[in-house]
Design a protein around this motif. Structure first.
Motif, PDB file in Angstrom:
ATOM      1  N   THR A   1      14.018   0.300   8.360  1.00  7.06           N
ATOM      2  CA  THR A   1      13.080   0.533   7.253  1.00  7.06           C
ATOM      3  C   THR A   1      12.023  -0.560   7.179  1.00  7.06           C
ATOM      4  OG1 THR A   1      14.821   1.650   6.010  1.00  7.06           O
ATOM      5  CG2 THR A   1      12.911   0.880   4.765  1.00  7.06           C
ATOM      6  N   LEU A   2      12.434  -1.814   7.348  1.00  6.75           N
ATOM      7  CA  LEU A   2      11.470  -2.909   7.315  1.00  6.75           C
ATOM      8  C   LEU A   2      10.578  -2.908   8.553  1.00  6.75           C
ATOM      9  CD1 LEU A   2      13.649  -5.814   5.854  1.00  6.75           C
ATOM     10  CD2 LEU A   2      11.882  -4.471   4.690  1.00  6.75           C
ATOM     11  N   VAL A   3      11.115  -2.475   9.676  1.00 10.54           N
ATOM     12  CA  VAL A   3      10.286  -2.360  10.884  1.00 10.54           C
ATOM     13  C   VAL A   3       9.234  -1.274  10.688  1.00 10.54           C
ATOM     14  CG1 VAL A   3      10.283  -1.786  13.343  1.00 10.54           C
ATOM     15  CG2 VAL A   3      12.050  -3.290  12.411  1.00 10.54           C
ATOM     16  N   TYR A   4       9.605  -0.144  10.059  1.00  5.90           N
ATOM     17  CA  TYR A   4       8.606   0.886   9.750  1.00  5.90           C
ATOM     18  C   TYR A   4       7.481   0.288   8.898  1.00  5.90           C
ATOM     19  CZ  TYR A   4      12.609   4.111  10.595  1.00  5.90           C
ATOM     20  OH  TYR A   4      13.691   4.768  11.110  1.00  5.90           O
ATOM     21  N   ALA A   5       7.884  -0.492   7.893  1.00  7.56           N
ATOM     22  CA  ALA A   5       6.891  -1.078   6.982  1.00  7.56           C
ATOM     23  C   ALA A   5       5.942  -2.017   7.726  1.00  7.56           C
ATOM     24  CB  ALA A   5       7.593  -1.822   5.851  1.00  7.56           C
ATOM     25  N   LEU A   6       6.500  -2.853   8.597  1.00  9.44           N
ATOM     26  CA  LEU A   6       5.655  -3.794   9.340  1.00  9.44           C
ATOM     27  C   LEU A   6       4.753  -3.046  10.310  1.00  9.44           C
ATOM     28  CD1 LEU A   6       4.763  -6.611  10.127  1.00  9.44           C
ATOM     29  CD2 LEU A   6       6.790  -6.803  11.589  1.00  9.44           C
TER      30      LEU A   6
ATOM     31  N   SER B   1       0.831  -1.203   0.000  1.00  8.65           N
ATOM     32  CA  SER B   1       0.000   0.000   0.000  1.00  8.65           C
ATOM     33  C   SER B   1       0.866   1.253   0.000  1.00  8.65           C
ATOM     34  CB  SER B   1      -0.928   0.008   1.210  1.00  8.65           C
ATOM     35  OG  SER B   1      -0.239   0.454   2.357  1.00  8.65           O
ATOM     36  N   PRO B   2       0.353   2.364  -0.560  1.00  9.98           N
ATOM     37  CA  PRO B   2       1.116   3.618  -0.545  1.00  9.98           C
ATOM     38  C   PRO B   2       1.505   4.054   0.867  1.00  9.98           C
ATOM     39  CG  PRO B   2      -0.723   3.779  -2.081  1.00  9.98           C
ATOM     40  CD  PRO B   2      -0.888   2.471  -1.353  1.00  9.98           C
TER      41      PRO B   2
ATOM     42  N   ARG C   1       5.286   4.935   1.952  1.00  6.38           N
ATOM     43  CA  ARG C   1       5.670   6.218   2.558  1.00  6.38           C
ATOM     44  C   ARG C   1       6.380   6.004   3.892  1.00  6.38           C
ATOM     45  NH1 ARG C   1       0.538   7.829   0.451  1.00  6.38           N
ATOM     46  NH2 ARG C   1      -0.471   7.485   2.480  1.00  6.38           N
ATOM     47  N   ALA C   2       5.906   5.019   4.658  1.00  6.02           N
ATOM     48  CA  ALA C   2       6.560   4.732   5.939  1.00  6.02           C
ATOM     49  C   ALA C   2       8.011   4.330   5.739  1.00  6.02           C
ATOM     50  CB  ALA C   2       5.801   3.630   6.676  1.00  6.02           C
TER      51      ALA C   2
END
Length: 369
Positions: A246-251, A20-21, A25-26
């Protein structure tokens, strides 16, 4: 010249699904260190959210392994299987077989309960097997990505518990898209991934260990997947590895989206879109492999009609419509297409697009015949 993509693929294969956008962005947020105070707050938040999404029992440890879904599989096996463990593994697809191989690599004596690909396991078959062989571990796949089959994990976990065995469950293609209740169903260890029903990018593997699994953990051979060392990082702030912020932000953002929608509503959306796809496929003379009641809502194994070149259809969809679907694996290679409706990819709009693209591809082949 860059090799980076400049158009969005319509991802309707077995994974990854569309991101998702909001999640994209996260991921553009500034990088922080793996031990930054903000990162540690994020880890605490993600642990709590994962516990809720898994519906974990009180006293469980939910977190995410740095790696793909297979890293979650190895973490579960590495911390529960020792040399000489008796492991019964239910195999009715590619990933059940991978679980068996993993258990063997960690020293288990593996009894394989083989079930025809495309068919769910009968819990009574598992009961019969366990009466004969016994088991310390029973491992199974909830949502078999290779066949589109949903195994009755709730009933199978109850059978395993009757025989005193710990359960390991692969929920790679079900977490966030199909009903799953780790605590309520008595599952001891369950792992998934971020790039399917949760709607994030690949790179982390959510996993939960219940109280029995935590008590019966073994001294693992793996350093990277050692549960105690990972607890030290997630809970006690000790360095283990450089986890990607970065991956933690996404999760974090993907789990926020899941909770805003609500699990029950999210499951209902996946079911409704699965049924809409079946109706749409029926209009093209297409059907799916598993029986009613054994079908995943998230991954649809679509039978390839007689005389159709399945690879040519996939190529036409990709090159003409920018739509990706998956091929069959193992004995189903060339016999099915794997169509994923997961996370942001589970959408009525995309079902309409796919139907038109499939109609075009099938007409093109039949004109040439």
């Amino acid at each position: 010249m860059t090799l980076l993509p400049d158009t969005d693929r319509i991802l309707l294969g077995p994974g990854p699904s569309l991101t998702s956008p909001r999640v994209m962005r996260a991921m553009a947020s500034p990088t922080v260190s793996h031990l930054d105070p903000l990162m540690l707050r994020l880890l605490d938040d993600v642990r709590a959210r994962l516990g809720r999404v898994f519906r974990a029992a009180e006293g469980s440890f939910a977190f995410a392994v740095s790696g793909t879904g297979t890293s979650g599989m190895e973490t579960a096996v590495a911390n529960l299987v020792r040399e000489g463990s008796r492991a019964t593994v239910v195999i009715n697809g590619y990933f059940g077989d991978r679980l068996a191989q993993m258990c063997e690599r960690y020293g288990a004596t593996v009894s394989r309960l083989n079930v025809e690909w495309g068919t769910a396991c009968d819990p009574d078959s598992l009961r019969t097997q366990l009466k004969s062989t016994g088991a310390d571990i029973v491992a199974m796949v909830h949502a078999e990505t290779s066949t589109g089959v949903r195994n009755p994990v709730r009933e199978m976990a109850a059978v395993a518990r009757e025989h005193g065995a710990l359960t390991i469950v692969d929920a790679v293609t079900s977490l966030g898209g199909m009903p799953l209740d780790v605590g309520g169903w008595g599952i001891d260890a369950c792992y998934s991934c971020t790039q399917k029903c949760l709607g994030g990018p690949s790179g982390l593997a959510p996993i939960v260990f219940g109280p029995r699994a935590l008590e019966q953990r073994v001294k693992g051979r793996s350093f990277y997947f050692d549960l105690t060392l990972l607890e030290d990082y997630w809970l006690r702030r000790k360095y283990h590895h450089t986890m990607s912020s970065t991956l933690v932000y996404a999760l974090y953002e993907a789990l926020s989206i899941v909770e805003e929608e609500g699990l029950d509503a999210r499951w209902a959306r996946h079911e409704a879109n699965h049924r809409a796809l079946l109706e749409s496929l029926g209009g093209l003379g297409l059907s799916v492999l598993p029986r009613e009641g054994e079908r995943l809502w998230t991954l649809n194994a679509v039978r390839v009609p007689e005389g159709i070149d399945e690879a040519a259809v996939r190529t036409h969809l990709l090159q003409t419509f920018n739509i990706e679907i998956g091929a069959g694996l193992g004995p189903l290679a060339g016999k099915i297409w794997r169509v994923g409706l997961m996370g942001a990819s589970s959408s009525p709009r995309l079902i309409v697009l796919l139907r038109g693209a499939l109609a075009s591809a099938l007409a093109r082949q039949r004109q040439r015949a």
